[in-house]
Design a protein around this motif. Structure first.
Motif, PDB file in Angstrom:
ATOM      1  N   SER A 285       5.106  -1.588  -3.553  1.00  0.00           N
ATOM      2  CA  SER A 285       4.890  -1.213  -4.950  1.00  0.00           C
ATOM      3  C   SER A 285       5.353  -2.313  -5.895  1.00  0.00           C
ATOM      4  CB  SER A 285       5.619   0.089  -5.265  1.00  0.00           C
ATOM      5  OG  SER A 285       5.083   1.165  -4.511  1.00  0.00           O
ATOM      6  N   ALA A 286       6.503  -2.920  -5.588  1.00  0.00           N
ATOM      7  CA  ALA A 286       7.010  -3.994  -6.435  1.00  0.00           C
ATOM      8  C   ALA A 286       6.065  -5.191  -6.442  1.00  0.00           C
ATOM      9  CB  ALA A 286       8.402  -4.415  -5.965  1.00  0.00           C
ATOM     10  N   LEU A 287       5.503  -5.511  -5.291  1.00  0.00           N
ATOM     11  CA  LEU A 287       4.576  -6.641  -5.213  1.00  0.00           C
ATOM     12  C   LEU A 287       3.270  -6.332  -5.937  1.00  0.00           C
ATOM     13  CD1 LEU A 287       5.162  -7.757  -1.516  1.00  0.00           C
ATOM     14  CD2 LEU A 287       5.813  -9.000  -3.578  1.00  0.00           C
ATOM     15  N   VAL A 288       2.755  -5.133  -5.779  1.00  0.00           N
ATOM     16  CA  VAL A 288       1.524  -4.752  -6.484  1.00  0.00           C
ATOM     17  C   VAL A 288       1.753  -4.814  -7.993  1.00  0.00           C
ATOM     18  CG1 VAL A 288      -0.077  -2.862  -6.944  1.00  0.00           C
ATOM     19  CG2 VAL A 288       0.603  -3.370  -4.592  1.00  0.00           C
ATOM     20  N   ALA A 289       2.889  -4.275  -8.449  1.00  0.00           N
ATOM     21  CA  ALA A 289       3.189  -4.293  -9.879  1.00  0.00           C
ATOM     22  C   ALA A 289       3.334  -5.716 -10.401  1.00  0.00           C
ATOM     23  CB  ALA A 289       4.462  -3.502 -10.153  1.00  0.00           C
ATOM     24  N   GLU A 290       3.925  -6.592  -9.596  1.00  0.00           N
ATOM     25  CA  GLU A 290       4.139  -7.979 -10.001  1.00  0.00           C
ATOM     26  C   GLU A 290       2.837  -8.724 -10.198  1.00  0.00           C
ATOM     27  OE1 GLU A 290       5.549 -11.844 -10.707  1.00  0.00           O
ATOM     28  OE2 GLU A 290       6.649  -9.942 -10.825  1.00  0.00           O
ATOM     29  N   PHE A 291       1.894  -8.529  -9.287  1.00  0.00           N
ATOM     30  CA  PHE A 291       0.723  -9.406  -9.277  1.00  0.00           C
ATOM     31  C   PHE A 291      -0.555  -8.769  -9.808  1.00  0.00           C
ATOM     32  CE2 PHE A 291       3.516 -11.277  -6.040  1.00  0.00           C
ATOM     33  CZ  PHE A 291       3.571 -12.573  -6.518  1.00  0.00           C
ATOM     34  N   THR A 292      -0.590  -7.478 -10.021  1.00  0.00           N
ATOM     35  CA  THR A 292      -1.822  -6.847 -10.494  1.00  0.00           C
ATOM     36  C   THR A 292      -2.227  -7.377 -11.860  1.00  0.00           C
ATOM     37  OG1 THR A 292      -1.420  -4.827  -9.237  1.00  0.00           O
ATOM     38  CG2 THR A 292      -2.916  -4.665 -11.114  1.00  0.00           C
ATOM     39  N   ASN A 293      -1.254  -7.633 -12.731  1.00  0.00           N
ATOM     40  CA  ASN A 293      -1.578  -8.061 -14.091  1.00  0.00           C
ATOM     41  C   ASN A 293      -1.916  -9.541 -14.192  1.00  0.00           C
ATOM     42  OD1 ASN A 293      -1.161  -5.484 -15.127  1.00  0.00           O
ATOM     43  ND2 ASN A 293       1.034  -5.843 -15.415  1.00  0.00           N
ATOM     44  N   ASN A 294      -1.169 -10.387 -13.455  1.00  0.00           N
ATOM     45  CA  ASN A 294      -1.395 -11.824 -13.628  1.00  0.00           C
ATOM     46  C   ASN A 294      -2.294 -12.442 -12.561  1.00  0.00           C
ATOM     47  OD1 ASN A 294       0.341 -12.005 -11.421  1.00  0.00           O
ATOM     48  ND2 ASN A 294       2.139 -12.455 -12.689  1.00  0.00           N
ATOM     49  N   LYS A 295      -2.606 -11.676 -11.514  1.00  0.00           N
ATOM     50  CA  LYS A 295      -3.573 -12.145 -10.519  1.00  0.00           C
ATOM     51  C   LYS A 295      -4.436 -10.952 -10.125  1.00  0.00           C
ATOM     52  CE  LYS A 295      -1.667 -16.285  -8.403  1.00  0.00           C
ATOM     53  NZ  LYS A 295      -1.476 -17.028  -7.142  1.00  0.00           N
ATOM     54  N   PRO A 296      -5.517 -10.719 -10.868  1.00  0.00           N
ATOM     55  CA  PRO A 296      -6.316  -9.516 -10.621  1.00  0.00           C
ATOM     56  C   PRO A 296      -6.805  -9.385  -9.186  1.00  0.00           C
ATOM     57  CG  PRO A 296      -6.980 -10.608 -12.652  1.00  0.00           C
ATOM     58  CD  PRO A 296      -6.025 -11.528 -11.970  1.00  0.00           C
ATOM     59  N   ASP A 297      -7.056 -10.516  -8.512  1.00  0.00           N
ATOM     60  CA  ASP A 297      -7.496 -10.469  -7.120  1.00  0.00           C
ATOM     61  C   ASP A 297      -6.289 -10.716  -6.228  1.00  0.00           C
ATOM     62  OD1 ASP A 297      -8.697 -10.560  -4.673  1.00  0.00           O
ATOM     63  OD2 ASP A 297     -10.260 -11.973  -5.240  1.00  0.00           O
ATOM     64  N   LEU A 298      -5.760  -9.660  -5.620  1.00  0.00           N
ATOM     65  CA  LEU A 298      -4.584  -9.794  -4.769  1.00  0.00           C
ATOM     66  C   LEU A 298      -4.854 -10.642  -3.537  1.00  0.00           C
ATOM     67  CD1 LEU A 298      -3.030  -6.194  -4.891  1.00  0.00           C
ATOM     68  CD2 LEU A 298      -2.428  -8.219  -6.239  1.00  0.00           C
ATOM     69  N   ASN A 299      -6.128 -10.846  -3.195  1.00  0.00           N
ATOM     70  CA  ASN A 299      -6.461 -11.719  -2.065  1.00  0.00           C
ATOM     71  C   ASN A 299      -5.904 -13.130  -2.265  1.00  0.00           C
ATOM     72  OD1 ASN A 299      -9.810 -10.508  -1.148  1.00  0.00           O
ATOM     73  ND2 ASN A 299      -7.866  -9.464  -1.251  1.00  0.00           N
ATOM     74  N   ASP A 300      -5.692 -13.511  -3.519  1.00  0.00           N
ATOM     75  CA  ASP A 300      -5.204 -14.858  -3.817  1.00  0.00           C
ATOM     76  C   ASP A 300      -3.681 -14.965  -3.718  1.00  0.00           C
ATOM     77  OD1 ASP A 300      -7.770 -15.797  -4.339  1.00  0.00           O
ATOM     78  OD2 ASP A 300      -7.671 -15.186  -6.444  1.00  0.00           O
ATOM     79  N   VAL A 301      -3.008 -13.841  -3.536  1.00  0.00           N
ATOM     80  CA  VAL A 301      -1.543 -13.843  -3.488  1.00  0.00           C
ATOM     81  C   VAL A 301      -1.086 -14.067  -2.048  1.00  0.00           C
ATOM     82  CG1 VAL A 301       0.557 -12.542  -3.952  1.00  0.00           C
ATOM     83  CG2 VAL A 301      -1.441 -12.274  -5.451  1.00  0.00           C
ATOM     84  N   GLN A 302      -0.336 -15.145  -1.836  1.00  0.00           N
ATOM     85  CA  GLN A 302       0.170 -15.501  -0.519  1.00  0.00           C
ATOM     86  C   GLN A 302       1.579 -14.919  -0.339  1.00  0.00           C
ATOM     87  OE1 GLN A 302      -1.429 -17.470   1.839  1.00  0.00           O
ATOM     88  NE2 GLN A 302      -3.268 -17.688   0.572  1.00  0.00           N
ATOM     89  N   VAL A 303       1.719 -14.017   0.644  1.00  0.00           N
ATOM     90  CA  VAL A 303       2.989 -13.348   0.895  1.00  0.00           C
ATOM     91  C   VAL A 303       3.489 -13.720   2.292  1.00  0.00           C
ATOM     92  CG1 VAL A 303       4.213 -11.136   1.029  1.00  0.00           C
ATOM     93  CG2 VAL A 303       2.290 -11.413  -0.565  1.00  0.00           C
ATOM     94  N   LEU A 304       4.763 -14.038   2.384  1.00  0.00           N
ATOM     95  CA  LEU A 304       5.407 -14.305   3.671  1.00  0.00           C
ATOM     96  C   LEU A 304       6.324 -13.145   4.016  1.00  0.00           C
ATOM     97  CD1 LEU A 304       6.152 -16.215   6.059  1.00  0.00           C
ATOM     98  CD2 LEU A 304       7.992 -17.109   4.593  1.00  0.00           C
ATOM     99  N   VAL A 305       6.246 -12.679   5.284  1.00  0.00           N
ATOM    100  CA  VAL A 305       7.126 -11.622   5.771  1.00  0.00           C
ATOM    101  C   VAL A 305       7.944 -12.180   6.929  1.00  0.00           C
ATOM    102  CG1 VAL A 305       7.284  -9.310   6.759  1.00  0.00           C
ATOM    103  CG2 VAL A 305       5.489  -9.827   5.088  1.00  0.00           C
ATOM    104  N   PRO A 306       9.153 -12.670   6.674  1.00  0.00           N
ATOM    105  CA  PRO A 306      10.026 -13.117   7.777  1.00  0.00           C
ATOM    106  C   PRO A 306      10.550 -11.902   8.549  1.00  0.00           C
ATOM    107  CG  PRO A 306      10.729 -14.026   5.646  1.00  0.00           C
ATOM    108  CD  PRO A 306       9.777 -12.920   5.368  1.00  0.00           C
ATOM    109  N   GLY A 307      10.825 -12.102   9.834  1.00  0.00           N
ATOM    110  CA  GLY A 307      11.302 -10.992  10.646  1.00  0.00           C
ATOM    111  C   GLY A 307      10.266  -9.890  10.727  1.00  0.00           C
ATOM    112  N   ALA A 308       9.021 -10.282  11.014  1.00  0.00           N
ATOM    113  CA  ALA A 308       7.892  -9.350  10.932  1.00  0.00           C
ATOM    114  C   ALA A 308       7.928  -8.274  12.010  1.00  0.00           C
ATOM    115  CB  ALA A 308       6.572 -10.124  11.019  1.00  0.00           C
ATOM    116  N   GLY A 309       8.690  -8.491  13.093  1.00  0.00           N
ATOM    117  CA  GLY A 309       8.788  -7.465  14.129  1.00  0.00           C
ATOM    118  C   GLY A 309       7.441  -7.118  14.731  1.00  0.00           C
ATOM    119  N   LEU A 310       7.096  -5.839  14.725  1.00  0.00           N
ATOM    120  CA  LEU A 310       5.820  -5.394  15.291  1.00  0.00           C
ATOM    121  C   LEU A 310       4.688  -5.459  14.279  1.00  0.00           C
ATOM    122  CD1 LEU A 310       6.804  -2.384  17.583  1.00  0.00           C
ATOM    123  CD2 LEU A 310       6.692  -4.829  18.097  1.00  0.00           C
TER     124      LEU A 310
END
Length: 436
Positions: free
Chosen positions: A171-196
């Motif tokens: 939710s925090a990530l969606v709220a952060e980027f929905t307004n300034n990057k309408p296409d979330l496909n362009d948002v690069q997210v890293l998840v360290p310790g991704a587990g399964l």
């Protein structure tokens, strides 16, 4: 979505003899799950049961107790868990070992042992024997934990824990980027310790482009199975609480079973990608190796991942660091200026209690020359939540949101148990405002 064996990292692990031994040990730990679980789960319990005075075990073998019948049922559940372990073993062997074996060796083993060419488990097992693989007790413990982890990450019942821990981050990530990057496909997210890889999967479903990073070959092999090789939802059945005999109200509670995965990842991503500019399967990747080494600054302060990501999402991760300063340095390094770090998790530090040898356990991409800047480096420290936030601020972050107690969650917790452990993790959002 990358096929098995296409996890990218800094180097080929099979070039390193020590890394080879580590991979073979992990493969053998999954292969050994069935034998060891039957031995420790039911054989030793039967021995202990028959060691009781005969009048006592005779009483308990009859209704309404039926202890021997319960042990028979436990054997059946062990086999169900072991079917999943065998599938992970086959997937891991094909990815990390199979491509490097001479075809003549494979043909010779099949012929000499008169194996059915379609029996993948028998063939992979025979080839592993040829390589003289032997699992360590630590790797066997991790294999058991990995099987149980499917309950939290890939069962419908596990959604209670997942929603508590993943939803605030997403939710925090969606709220952060929905307004300034309408296409979330362009948002690069890293998840360290991704587990399964469930958080990676859920973030891709939400529209982001996501790279998961994981150092554990146990987790990498298991995530590859579920993401790339499952053919239907509920393909496997696990009993994650069956092997623990304490704090159960009833045998039904102990012997609960759960279908995994709760969804077919390929099908879900196909649907999620149908309306996206970039298909969901092309927005997911997994990278194997030490987070600090792959994403942090090199010895010269530079590194190929510098400023690459718009966001870093960590869930139950920061306390896995012996030296958490390295984690903060790595996050700062790989985030672009203005990027956000969203974190949720407790601070269950455990490295200080380990000896030097234990603290330097290997993993995907842990080489001797990297020992002093990755998770295997000597030394450890335990910070409070207040100190952790101050440390983040020391490295050029502005903590824009911080909450404690907003989430309560177990971790692979049996909700029917007499003993329920509850975490009240810290949640914060920090923005990289400058290079410290």
């Amino acid at each position: 979505m990358a096929a098995a064996g296409e996890w990218h990292g800094e180097y080929d692990p099979l070039e390193d003899p020590e890394e080879q031994r580590h991979i073979l040990s992990i493969l053998d730990s999954f292969r050994s799950y069935r034998r060891l679980a039957h031995h420790h789960g039911t054989h030793t319990r039967r021995q202990a049961f028959y060691a009781l005075p005969s009048a006592h075990w005779t009483l308990l073998a009859a209704p309404p107790f039926n202890i021997l019948s319960s042990l028979d049922q436990l054997d059946t559940l062990v086999d169900a868990n072991a079917d999943l372990a065998d599938a992970i073993f086959i997937t891991g062997f094909r990815a990390f070992v199979g491509p490097h074996l001479p075809p003549s060796l494979v043909a010779s083993v099949i012929e000499s042992k008169r194996l059915d060419p379609s029996d993948d488990l028998a063939i992979c097992s025979a080839l592993l024997d040829e390589l003289d693989a032997k699992a360590t007790p630590t790797d066997c413990d991790k294999a058991r934990s990995c099987i149980n982890q499917f309950y939290r990450d890939w069962s419908a019942a596990g959604s209670v824990e997942r929603d508590a821990c993943f939803s605030p981050v997403i939710s925090a990530l969606v709220a952060e980027f929905t307004n300034n990057k309408p296409d979330l496909n362009d948002v690069q997210v890293l998840v360290p310790g991704a587990g399964l890889a469930r958080l990676v999967f859920d973030l891709v479903r939400a529209g982001f482009t996501v790279e998961g990073n994981e150092i554990s070959y146990h987790e990498l092999m298991a995530s590859s199975l579920v993401l790339n090789h499952t053919t239907r939802a509920g393909e496997y059945t696990i009993a994650p609480f069956a092997l623990g005999g304490s704090n159960h109200h009833s045998r039904a509670d102990q012997f609960q079973t759960f279908a995994v995965p709760d969804v077919l990842p390929r099908a879900v991503l196909a649907d999620a990608g149908s309306g996206s500019r970039v298909h969901a399967s092309e927005r997911m990747s997994m990278c194997s190796g030490d987070f600090c080494v792959l994403y942090g600054p090199g010895e010269d302060g530079q590194g190929g991942e510098q400023g690459r990501f718009d966001a870093v999402a960590t869930v139950f991760f920061v306390d896995t660091a012996p030296n958490v300063v390295r984690y903060v340095e790595a996050v700062r390094h790989c985030l672009r200026e203005g990027g956000v770090w969203v974190n949720l998790g407790p601070l269950l530090w455990h490295h200080v209690a380990k000896g030097p040898a234990e603290s330097r356990e290997g993993g995907a991409g842990v080489r001797e020359r990297d020992m002093d800047r990755g998770v295997a480096e000597p030394g450890a420290v335990e910070l409070t939540d207040e100190e952790m936030v101050k440390l983040v601020e020391c490295f050029g972050f502005k903590v824009e949101r911080q909450e404690t107690g907003m989430v309560e969650s177990g971790y692979m917790q049996n909700p029917r148990s007499m003993l329920v452990n509850t975490y009240r993790p810290s949640f914060w959002v920090a923005r990289k405002v400058s290079d410290a």
